[in-house]
Design a protein around this motif. Structure first.
Motif, PDB file in Angstrom:
ATOM      1  N   ARG A  81       0.852  -1.176   0.000  1.00  0.00           N
ATOM      2  CA  ARG A  81       0.000   0.000   0.000  1.00  0.00           C
ATOM      3  C   ARG A  81       0.896   1.236   0.000  1.00  0.00           C
ATOM      4  O   ARG A  81       1.938   1.268   0.663  1.00  0.00           O
ATOM      5  CB  ARG A  81      -0.916   0.030   1.217  1.00  0.00           C
ATOM      6  N   ALA A 129       0.419   4.020   1.393  1.00  0.00           N
ATOM      7  CA  ALA A 129       0.526   4.583   2.744  1.00  0.00           C
ATOM      8  C   ALA A 129       1.611   3.891   3.546  1.00  0.00           C
ATOM      9  O   ALA A 129       2.364   4.532   4.294  1.00  0.00           O
ATOM     10  CB  ALA A 129      -0.817   4.462   3.469  1.00  0.00           C
ATOM     11  N   ASP A 132       5.037   5.651   4.961  1.00  0.00           N
ATOM     12  CA  ASP A 132       5.388   5.558   6.382  1.00  0.00           C
ATOM     13  C   ASP A 132       6.807   5.045   6.556  1.00  0.00           C
ATOM     14  O   ASP A 132       7.555   5.508   7.442  1.00  0.00           O
ATOM     15  CB  ASP A 132       4.416   4.621   7.102  1.00  0.00           C
ATOM     16  N   ARG A 167       3.873  12.483   4.938  1.00  0.00           N
ATOM     17  CA  ARG A 167       2.599  11.813   5.117  1.00  0.00           C
ATOM     18  C   ARG A 167       1.959  11.474   3.777  1.00  0.00           C
ATOM     19  O   ARG A 167       2.330  12.036   2.737  1.00  0.00           O
ATOM     20  CB  ARG A 167       1.633  12.690   5.929  1.00  0.00           C
ATOM     21  N   CYS A 168       0.994  10.546   3.820  1.00  0.00           N
ATOM     22  CA  CYS A 168       0.271  10.127   2.629  1.00  0.00           C
ATOM     23  C   CYS A 168      -1.184  10.550   2.753  1.00  0.00           C
ATOM     24  O   CYS A 168      -1.831  10.273   3.770  1.00  0.00           O
ATOM     25  CB  CYS A 168       0.374   8.611   2.466  1.00  0.00           C
ATOM     26  N   ASP A 169      -1.694  11.214   1.742  1.00  0.00           N
ATOM     27  CA  ASP A 169      -3.096  11.619   1.723  1.00  0.00           C
ATOM     28  C   ASP A 169      -3.978  10.366   1.661  1.00  0.00           C
ATOM     29  O   ASP A 169      -3.716   9.455   0.870  1.00  0.00           O
ATOM     30  CB  ASP A 169      -3.337  12.496   0.490  1.00  0.00           C
ATOM     31  N   PRO A 170      -5.025  10.296   2.496  1.00  0.00           N
ATOM     32  CA  PRO A 170      -5.910   9.119   2.465  1.00  0.00           C
ATOM     33  C   PRO A 170      -6.492   8.825   1.083  1.00  0.00           C
ATOM     34  O   PRO A 170      -6.828   7.684   0.780  1.00  0.00           O
ATOM     35  CB  PRO A 170      -7.009   9.490   3.470  1.00  0.00           C
ATOM     36  N   ALA A 171      -6.587   9.851   0.227  1.00  0.00           N
ATOM     37  CA  ALA A 171      -7.169   9.651  -1.099  1.00  0.00           C
ATOM     38  C   ALA A 171      -6.347   8.717  -1.969  1.00  0.00           C
ATOM     39  O   ALA A 171      -6.872   8.113  -2.917  1.00  0.00           O
ATOM     40  CB  ALA A 171      -7.349  10.998  -1.798  1.00  0.00           C
ATOM     41  N   ALA A 177      -3.945   6.510  -0.393  1.00  0.00           N
ATOM     42  CA  ALA A 177      -3.289   5.571   0.520  1.00  0.00           C
ATOM     43  C   ALA A 177      -3.350   4.132   0.042  1.00  0.00           C
ATOM     44  O   ALA A 177      -2.434   3.336   0.282  1.00  0.00           O
ATOM     45  CB  ALA A 177      -3.918   5.683   1.913  1.00  0.00           C
ATOM     46  N   GLY A 178      -4.419   3.748  -0.652  1.00  0.00           N
ATOM     47  CA  GLY A 178      -4.603   2.359  -1.043  1.00  0.00           C
ATOM     48  C   GLY A 178      -3.955   1.968  -2.355  1.00  0.00           C
ATOM     49  O   GLY A 178      -4.032   0.787  -2.749  1.00  0.00           O
ATOM     50  N   THR A 238       3.740  16.057   1.679  1.00  0.00           N
ATOM     51  CA  THR A 238       2.566  15.200   1.517  1.00  0.00           C
ATOM     52  C   THR A 238       2.572  14.568   0.135  1.00  0.00           C
ATOM     53  O   THR A 238       2.840  15.234  -0.870  1.00  0.00           O
ATOM     54  CB  THR A 238       1.267  16.006   1.687  1.00  0.00           C
TER      55      THR A 238
END
Length: 322
Positions: free
Chosen positions: A253, A255, A259, A270-274, A276-277, A313
């Motif tokens: 992933r 994300a 990390d 950081r990774c944007d949740p949009a 992350a997958g 980001t």
């Protein structure tokens, strides 16, 4: 409210904190600190954030463990300053989740800073490699060989002990102990648990609060807490790729990859949740995280944005409109 403060001023505040805790300042130095603090509302706010952080670390000895700071060498104090500056940028929520700051690592026998790796030959012929942000104490006696993993990640290749009497080789962690049975293995502290992967030989895993342990054979790995060890699974052969300066990812992933890269970089990554997958495979250089981020931009529909030099980001790439 956690108001935004210029990261450069927060860096200065972290520097003053380290100086005040680790040095004998003159009257002129104290006056310089007072002038710095009074320079602007932002400077005062930065120092108020320092004091709030110290209150959050209630278990840290008075004066932030000043005795340890006074005895720490320059490299350790630089590492401390970077850690403090990063926490000041992150704000109160991060302070409460970061109670394992390098207070205890500053006086460790062996340690590495963020982004640093170190290879050490121990007295018995064992090869020890410390990954980024790691700390180890070495405790060899006539009857035993013990390494205390204080934090981070290490790779060990045990040597043939020259001592006339057999001395067991043990890696001790807060969650339990690992007894090497002639082996090459990796140990990684992950908060409340420890990950261990065996590449050669075998390792006996003993959680601290149970009599039930297990033996890992070559090609196996597990994670354990103080109370239990998970059933062994196949070890990731690329788990130690960091020793060669690379991070090998296979269908990770995004994300999780971000990390991992963040462990080797100052500040916040950081990774944007949009995004992350998104799934990622490839080899990423650890000595140049910016190059790894550029590689992500070339291979995935993502964009790397930098709010400040200390805040980066990985987010979705903007759609192209006509």
């Amino acid at each position: 409210m956690n108001a935004a403060i210029d990261p450069a001023i927060l860096q200065e505040a972290a520097g003053w904190l380290v100086r005040l805790q680790s040095e004998t300042l003159s009257v002129a130095d104290r006056a310089a600190f007072d002038r710095w603090r009074a320079r602007s509302a932002a400077h005062e706010a930065a120092w108020q954030r320092v004091e709030a952080m110290l209150r959050g670390f209630g278990q840290v000895p008075p004066r932030l463990g000043g005795q340890a700071l006074r005895q720490a060498d320059r490299a350790a104090r630089r590492q401390a300053l970077r850690a403090l500056a990063g926490l000041l940028v992150l704000g109160p929520a991060a302070w409460m989740g970061a109670r394992e700051l390098p207070w205890r690592e500053w006086r460790a026998d062996l340690r590495t800073a963020t982004g640093e790796q170190r290879r050490v030959a121990l007295a018995d012929g064992t090869e020890l490699v410390l990954n980024t942000g790691s700390a180890v104490d070495v405790d060899y006696s006539p009857t035993q060989r013990v390494l205390w993993l204080r934090g981070g990640e290490i790779l060990l290749t045990t040597g043939r002990d020259p001592a006339p009497v057999h001395r067991p080789f043990v890696v001790q962690t807060a969650q339990g102990s690992l007894r090497a049975l002639g082996t090459r293995f990796l140990v990684r502290e992950e908060g409340g648990r420890v990950r261990v992967a065996v590449f050669d030989g075998a390792v006996q895993v003993q959680p601290a609060r149970t009599d039930s342990g297990l033996v890992l054979a070559a090609g196996e790995q597990t994670v354990f807490t103080a109370r239990e060890a998970a059933a062994p699974v196949a070890a990731d052969g690329a788990a130690a790729s960091w020793v060669d300066g690379m991070l090998a990812a296979r269908n990770w992933r995004l994300a999780d990859l971000v990390d991992e890269l963040a462990r080797y970089r100052r500040g916040v990554l950081r990774c944007d949740p949009a995004v992350a997958g998104l799934r990622v495979s490839g080899a990423f250089p650890l000595n140049d995280i910016d190059a790894s981020l550029r590689l992500l931009e070339k291979t995935l529909p993502v964009r790397v944005s930098r709010m400040t030099p200390l805040w980066t980001t990985v987010g979705p790439r903007a759609a192209v409109t006509n």
